[in-house]
Design a protein around this motif. Structure first.
Motif, PDB file in Angstrom:
ATOM      1  N   MET A 218       0.845  -1.108   0.037  1.00  0.00           N
ATOM      2  CA  MET A 218      -0.058  -0.163  -0.106  1.00  0.00           C
ATOM      3  C   MET A 218       0.982   1.245  -0.039  1.00  0.00           C
ATOM      4  O   MET A 218       0.591   2.164  -0.807  1.00  0.00           O
ATOM      5  N   ILE A 219       1.841   1.208   0.815  1.00  0.00           N
ATOM      6  CA  ILE A 219       2.778   2.214   0.873  1.00  0.00           C
ATOM      7  C   ILE A 219       3.513   2.564  -0.789  1.00  0.00           C
ATOM      8  O   ILE A 219       3.421   3.717  -1.233  1.00  0.00           O
ATOM      9  N   GLU A 220       3.942   1.617  -1.228  1.00  0.00           N
ATOM     10  CA  GLU A 220       4.288   1.601  -2.639  1.00  0.00           C
ATOM     11  C   GLU A 220       3.441   2.105  -3.573  1.00  0.00           C
ATOM     12  O   GLU A 220       3.759   2.769  -4.571  1.00  0.00           O
ATOM     13  N   GLU A 221       2.202   1.676  -3.480  1.00  0.00           N
ATOM     14  CA  GLU A 221       1.138   2.062  -4.106  1.00  0.00           C
ATOM     15  C   GLU A 221       0.954   3.737  -4.315  1.00  0.00           C
ATOM     16  O   GLU A 221       0.800   4.405  -5.365  1.00  0.00           O
ATOM     17  N   VAL A 222       1.077   4.241  -3.059  1.00  0.00           N
ATOM     18  CA  VAL A 222       1.066   5.806  -2.957  1.00  0.00           C
ATOM     19  C   VAL A 222       2.176   6.382  -3.268  1.00  0.00           C
ATOM     20  O   VAL A 222       2.134   7.664  -3.921  1.00  0.00           O
TER      21      VAL A 222
END
Length: 309
Positions: A218-222
């Motif tokens: 999720m952090i990589e997505e943002v």
């Protein structure tokens, strides 16, 4: 119009998996009622769980997911238009539409046929409001709503300044343009089912799912969205996961603060969802509540029994 099935419930209650399994069983198609799953490239944070739409190697058709670019401001007026396009497409092919999601405002708007107006951006007004605090903006909005006698479906959450300014923009437009032309939509007949999940189990699932999403990228997505040129302010506008993860990435809060604040915010969001659904019942909607703990087959059997009864 052909009757529709609606499946609603708070976040982490298993709505999508139930809707997909039901669709596979009765040869139906799903229309999403999620205000953030409309955005492309925002997959993990919005919980699209697209793998749920494959049942025993059969793909379940879904609509109103991945239809607009991230960074844009999709609204209820646009959703109504897109919903009816999808709905008419589904029923024209003699399929049963299943409306599934947790955005109570979107669900109620299409079931009740809200008449809304497309409100254009007012740059001058926005510039004058930009320097005001969220509390000041909230007061302005409350006063405007009082003057306009606005109904609930014209409200916008004021959890940040951008949303508050947009809400004021809408109310100001209604005040100045009292004779604006509305889009008229029919009410949709639907049998409504809600996932009844206990508070403690709901909290447990939310916390467990949050950890899973953070571990799943999720952090990589943002970070990817930021690299694509979407501003931190635009991502913060979307709230919840995108708000707090963005703040962590740009260094405003620590990882621990992000996790703790996000966990609390999602719990509060789920509580607000249930408050909305209970409000729908007070406003005359009949919601057939299904015990979350029932096996999937029992849930489907119950839905079919009610619909055929």
């Amino acid at each position: 119009m052909q009757n529709m099935i609606t499946i609603l419930g708070p976040t982490a209650s298993g709505k999508t998996s139930l809707a997909a399994a039901l669709a596979a069983d009765i040869d139906a198609e799903i229309i999403s009622a999620d205000s953030r799953q409309v955005y492309r490239c925002m997959d993990i944070g919005t919980g699209k769980d697209l793998e749920d739409y494959n049942i025993n190697n059969k793909h379940i058709n879904y609509h109103l997911i991945d239809i607009v670019e991230p960074g844009t401001k999709y609204n209820l007026f646009e959703y109504q238009q897109d919903f009816f396009s999808a709905y008419n497409d589904v029923v024209s092919r003699k399929k049963i539409p299943i409306l599934c999601g947790g955005s109570g405002l979107y669900i109620e708007a299409v079931l009740n046929g809200y008449n809304l107006v497309a409100v254009p951006e007012n740059r001058i007004l926005r510039d004058t409001l930009e320097s005001k605090s969220l509390d000041e903006l909230t007061e302005i909005l409350i006063q405007l709503k009082k003057e306009n006698g606005s109904n609930m479906h014209n409200s916008t959450d004021v959890d940040n300044k951008k949303r508050a300014i947009r809400a004021i923009e809408i109310e100001t437009y209604y005040k100045i343009n009292s004779q604006v032309k509305e889009c008229h939509y029919p009410k949709i007949k639907s049998t409504i089912f809600g996932i009844d999940i206990g508070r403690e189990e709901r909290r447990r699932r939310i916390s467990e799912r949050l950890k899973q999403r953070l571990n799943s990228g999720m952090i990589e997505e943002v970070e990817m969205l930021l690299e694509k040129g979407i501003t931190p302010q635009d991502l913060i506008y979307y709230g919840l996961e995108y708000k707090f993860v963005t703040k962590y990435i740009i260094g405003e809060i620590s990882y621990e603060e992000m996790f703790r604040s996000l966990e609390i915010a999602i719990h509060q969001f789920a509580k607000r969802q249930m408050t909305w659904f209970r409000g729908m019942e007070r406003r005359g909607f009949i919601i057939n509540w299904i015990d979350y703990s029932l096996p999937l087959e029992e849930k489907i059997k119950y839905i079919k029994t009610v619909c055929n009864g």
